[in-house]
Design an enzyme around this catalytic site. Structure first.
Site, PDB file in Angstrom:
ATOM      1  N   GLN A  38      18.718  -5.740  -7.031  1.00  0.00           N
ATOM      2  CA  GLN A  38      18.501  -7.066  -7.632  1.00  0.00           C
ATOM      3  C   GLN A  38      19.697  -7.984  -7.394  1.00  0.00           C
ATOM      4  OE1 GLN A  38      17.852  -4.155  -9.025  1.00  0.00           O
ATOM      5  NE2 GLN A  38      16.107  -4.222 -10.415  1.00  0.00           N
ATOM      6  N   TRP A  48       5.127  -6.597 -13.750  1.00  0.00           N
ATOM      7  CA  TRP A  48       6.419  -6.252 -14.349  1.00  0.00           C
ATOM      8  C   TRP A  48       6.259  -6.009 -15.852  1.00  0.00           C
ATOM      9  CZ3 TRP A  48      10.789 -10.315 -15.333  1.00  0.00           C
ATOM     10  CH2 TRP A  48      11.950  -9.669 -15.759  1.00  0.00           C
ATOM     11  N   ARG A 104       2.974  -7.391  -8.366  1.00  0.00           N
ATOM     12  CA  ARG A 104       2.815  -6.205  -9.193  1.00  0.00           C
ATOM     13  C   ARG A 104       3.214  -6.553 -10.631  1.00  0.00           C
ATOM     14  NH1 ARG A 104       7.746  -1.868  -8.178  1.00  0.00           N
ATOM     15  NH2 ARG A 104       9.473  -3.355  -8.065  1.00  0.00           N
ATOM     16  N   ASP A 144       9.718  -8.166  -5.246  1.00  0.00           N
ATOM     17  CA  ASP A 144       9.588  -8.977  -6.468  1.00  0.00           C
ATOM     18  C   ASP A 144      10.349 -10.295  -6.332  1.00  0.00           C
ATOM     19  OD1 ASP A 144       8.358  -6.656  -7.369  1.00  0.00           O
ATOM     20  OD2 ASP A 144      10.124  -5.956  -8.456  1.00  0.00           O
ATOM     21  N   GLN A 196      15.849  -8.797  -2.805  1.00  0.00           N
ATOM     22  CA  GLN A 196      15.146  -8.438  -4.038  1.00  0.00           C
ATOM     23  C   GLN A 196      15.491  -9.449  -5.139  1.00  0.00           C
ATOM     24  OE1 GLN A 196      15.518  -4.338  -5.196  1.00  0.00           O
ATOM     25  NE2 GLN A 196      14.538  -4.631  -7.177  1.00  0.00           N
ATOM     26  N   ASP A 197      14.441  -9.947  -5.832  1.00  0.00           N
ATOM     27  CA  ASP A 197      14.622 -10.860  -6.973  1.00  0.00           C
ATOM     28  C   ASP A 197      15.299 -12.175  -6.579  1.00  0.00           C
ATOM     29  OD1 ASP A 197      13.526  -8.790  -8.354  1.00  0.00           O
ATOM     30  OD2 ASP A 197      15.171  -8.510  -9.760  1.00  0.00           O
TER      31      ASP A 197
END
Length: 554
Positions: free
Chosen positions: A348, A462, A460, A392, A370-371
Site C-alpha cells: 500500500q 473491501w 473486490r 485496489d 497498490q492503493d
C-alpha cells in the site's frame, strides 16, 4: 404510654393516605417509564444495534415530547462524549506505553487521534444541522454524509493497527477496539435514525438544496464552485492571477508546495489559488482541515508533478502513506500529477488521499501501484483524470463520481492481479460508493505487452456493504470474464452492491460474470438511474450540465 385513641386513628388515616399517594406516584412513574421505553423501542426499530439504541434513547430526558431530529441530536450529543473517551484512551497509550510502541504503532495512534478529532467536528456539525431552523428532512443527505464519514474514520483508525506485510493485527488494536467499536455502533444507529427523518418529518421530499450545495447551473462544474472558481478551472494559466506561486527555480514565492500551503490563510471563505509551475516536487503535502477553499493549479499532467514514496512496508500506515493528503473543505486541483513512486513491491502506497468535502479534481493524474487513489470519505468529483495502479487502486468510502476518466491497470509483480476498485462501505445506511461513468478501463503501456500473463478485475469488496457501479464505460479486453474478485471466501458476497449498465468494449461482456447475490447486470433504467450523478450524489443540486461533455442521467 399508650397513644390516645383519637390521635391513633388520625395517625393511621394519615399513614394510609401517604401510602396511597406514594403508590399512585410510583404507579404514575412506572407508567411514564414504560411509555418512555416503548417510545425508545419504536424509534430504534430497524437500527443495526437496537439494544444499544434503546439504552441510548432511554437515557434521554423528555423523549416522548421530542420530535425525531431532536431525539437524534440528543443521541449524537451523547456520542460526542464517546469520541472524547476514545481519544483519551489513545492519548493515554501514547503517554504511558511509549517505550513499548513501535514507530508504526505510534503513527497509527496519531492517525486515530486525527480521525477522532475530525469525527467530533462531524458530529457537532450534525447536531447543528439537526437544530437549524426549518425541517431537517431537507438536509438528510448532508447529515448522512457526515455520519457516513464518521463511520469511515473509525474503521480507518483500526486499519492502522494491521501489519500489512504479515496480515496480523498489532496487540495495541485490542486495547482501543472495544471503544472504537462502541463508538461506531452509536454512529450507525444515528445514521439509521436520520434515514427516518424524511418519512417522519413535515416535509417528505428533499425540496431544498443541501447545505453547501447549490441549484443546477448551466456550466461545466459543480454549482458549489463560484463563477470565479469555474473560470479558474477553464481559464488558461496565463490568464490567472494566483495568490501564491511555487517554482523549483526560485522564480515564485516558494520552492515547495508545503511552504505555500502553510502560508495560505486558515478557514478561508474565498478561493485561495496556488499556482505550481512545471517541475518535480519531491515532498509529502498535507492540506489540513483549516485550509479551506484551497486550489492547486499546475502546468499540466506530467508537467507539474508532486511525488514521494511512503509505503506500509517501510512502516507507514496506508492512511499516512499519501504523497498528498487533503482534508480542508472545497479543495480543487487541476492540471497536475500526484504520484507515489514506492513501486509494486512496497504494497500500500497512496498517491492522493482526499477526505475533503465538495472537492473536485480536473485533468489530474494519479500514479501508483497498490492503493493509488484513496477516496477516503465525504463528497468528491473527478473529471477527465487518469488513474494508474495495480491492486485496489481506487479505494475508500467516499461518495464519489469519476466521469470521463481513464483507469489504467499497470504491470504488477509476478503472481499478482490487478483490481481496479475496493470500495469501503461498512454500513448499509451509508450514502457512499464509487460511481464510474463514461470512463475508459484499459491497460497501461507497461501492461500491454504482457497483459495475457495477468488477470484484471473491476473490483473486490473491501467492506461488508461495498458498492461500485460501472455505467456507460468502455472496457478493454483486459477484464477477466468473471469481472469481479472475492476478497476472502464468501465475505460480503450477499451484502455488496456491484452493478454494470450498458458498458461497451470487449471487456464488458457479462455472460460469464460472477453469480454472487450482490452482483447484478443492471437492466432497468430506473435502477441504473439510482447511480447517476443526479440520483446517487444528488448531482442535479451540485453537478450542473457542462460545456465539457457531461451527463446528469443516463
Amino acid at each position: 404510654m399508650p397513644r390516645p385513641k383519637g390521635k391513633t386513628d388520625a395517625f393511621l388515616r394519615c399513614s394510609s393516605l401517604f401510602l396511597l399517594l406514594s403508590l399512585l406516584i410510583s404507579s404514575a412513574h412506572a407508567g411514564e417509564a414504560e411509555t418512555h421505553l416503548q417510545a425508545a423501542r419504536l424509534h430504534c426499530d430497524g437500527t443495526l444495534y437496537p439494544s444499544l439504541c434503546v439504552s441510548t434513547l432511554n437515557g434521554i430526558r423528555g423523549l416522548t415530547s421530542k420530535n425525531l431530529p431532536q431525539i437524534i441530536s440528543a443521541a449524537v450529543s451523547l456520542t460526542i462524549g464517546e469520541v472524547y473517551s476514545s481519544s483519551s484512551n489513545c492519548s493515554g497509550i501514547l503517554r504511558q506505553r511509549t517505550a513499548a510502541l513501535s514507530g508504526p504503532q505510534r503513527i497509527a495512534l496519531n492517525d486515530c487521534l486525527e480521525l477522532l478529532d475530525q469525527t467530533a467536528v462531524f458530529l457537532r456539525d450534525t447536531v447543528s444541522g439537526l437544530s437549524s431552523t426549518g425541517n431537517a428532512s431537507r438536509r438528510v443527505d448532508d447529515l448522512r454524509t457526515l455520519l457516513s464519514a464518521s463511520i469511515a474514520n473509525q474503521y480507518t483508525c483500526l486499519d492502522g493497527f494491521i501489519n500489512d506485510s504479515s496480515g496480523k493485527s498489532s496487540p495495541f488494536r485490542s486495547t482501543i477496539e472495544s471503544r472504537i467499536g462502541h463508538l461506531s455502533r452509536l454512529v450507525s444507529n444515528a445514521l439509521a435514525l436520520v434515514g427516518k427523518i424524511s418519512s417522519n418529518g413535515a416535509v417528505s421530499t428533499l425540496d431544498e438544496p443541501f447545505a453547501g450545495y447549490g441549484k443546477v447551473n448551466r456550466d461545466s462544474f459543480p454549482s458549489w464552485l463560484t463563477r470565479k472558481d469555474r473560470g479558474l478551472l477553464q481559464a488558461p494559466v496565463s490568464g490567472i492571477k494566483p495568490n501564491l506561486t511555487v517554482a523549483k527555480d526560485g522564480s515564485g514565492n516558494f520552492t515547495t508546495i508545503s511552504a505555500a500551503v502553510a502560508a495560505a490563510p486558515s478557514n478561508s471563505n474565498t478561493r485561495f489559488v496556488i499556482y505550481i509551475k512545471a517541475g518535480g516536487y519531491f515532498e509529502n503535502v498535507d492540506v489540513d482541515s483549516k485550509k479551506t477553499n484551497l486550489m492547486f493549479i499546475g502546468d499540466g499532467m506530467g508537467k507539474t508533478v508532486v511525488k514521494a514514496s511512503r509505503n506500509v512496508v517501510d512502516g507507514w500506515t496506508t492512511f499516512r502513506s499519501a504523497t498528498v493528503a487533503v482534508v480542508g473543505k472545497r479543495f480543487i486541483a487541476r492540471d497536475m500529477t500526484f504520484e507515489n513512486a514506492a513501486g509494486p513491491s512496497k504494497e500500500q502506497a497512496v498517491a492522493l488521499r482526499s477526505g475533503s468535502d465538495l472537492s473536485a479534481f480536473y485533468r489530474c493524474s494519479f500514479v501508483g501501484y497498490q492503493d493509488t487513489l484513496y477516496v477516503h470519505s465525504l463528497r468528491q468529483f473527478y473529471r477527465q483524470c487518469d488513474i494508474y495502479g495495480t491492486i485496489d487502486f481506487i479505494f475508500g468510502d467516499a461518495a464519489v463520481v469519476l466521469q470521463n476518466c481513464s483507469l489504467y491497470a499497470r504491470k504488477p509483480n509476478p503472481n499478482q492481479k490487478n483490481i481496479f476498485t475496493a470500495q469501503g462501505r461498512q454500513d448499509p445506511n451509508e450514502n457512499t460508493g464509487i460511481s464510474i461513468q463514461g470512463c475508459k478501463v484499459a491497460a497501461a503501456a507497461d501492461l500491454i505487452p504482457v497483459k495475457s500473463s495477468f488477470k484484471s478485475y473491476l473490483g473486490r469488496p473491501w467492506r461488508q456493504y461495498s458498492r461500485t457501479v460501472y455505467i456507460n464505460s468502455f472496457m478493454e479486453n483486459i477484464i477477466d470474464p468473471a469481472g469481479w474478485l472475492p476478497w476472502s471466501g464468501n465475505f460480503a458476497l450477499s451484502t455488496l452492491y456491484y452493478g454494470e449498465y450498458r458498458n461497451r468494449g470487449p471487456g464488458s461482456n457479462t455472460t460469464r460474470r460472477v453469480t454472487w447475490p450482490g452482483y447484478r447486470v443492471i437492466k432497468s433504467s430506473t435502477e441504473a438511474n439510482q447511480f447517476t450523478v443526479r440520483s446517487f450524489i444528488q448531482g442535479d443540486q451540485w453537478l450542473g450540465p457542462t460545456g465539457i461533455p457531461f451527463i446528469l442521467g443516463l
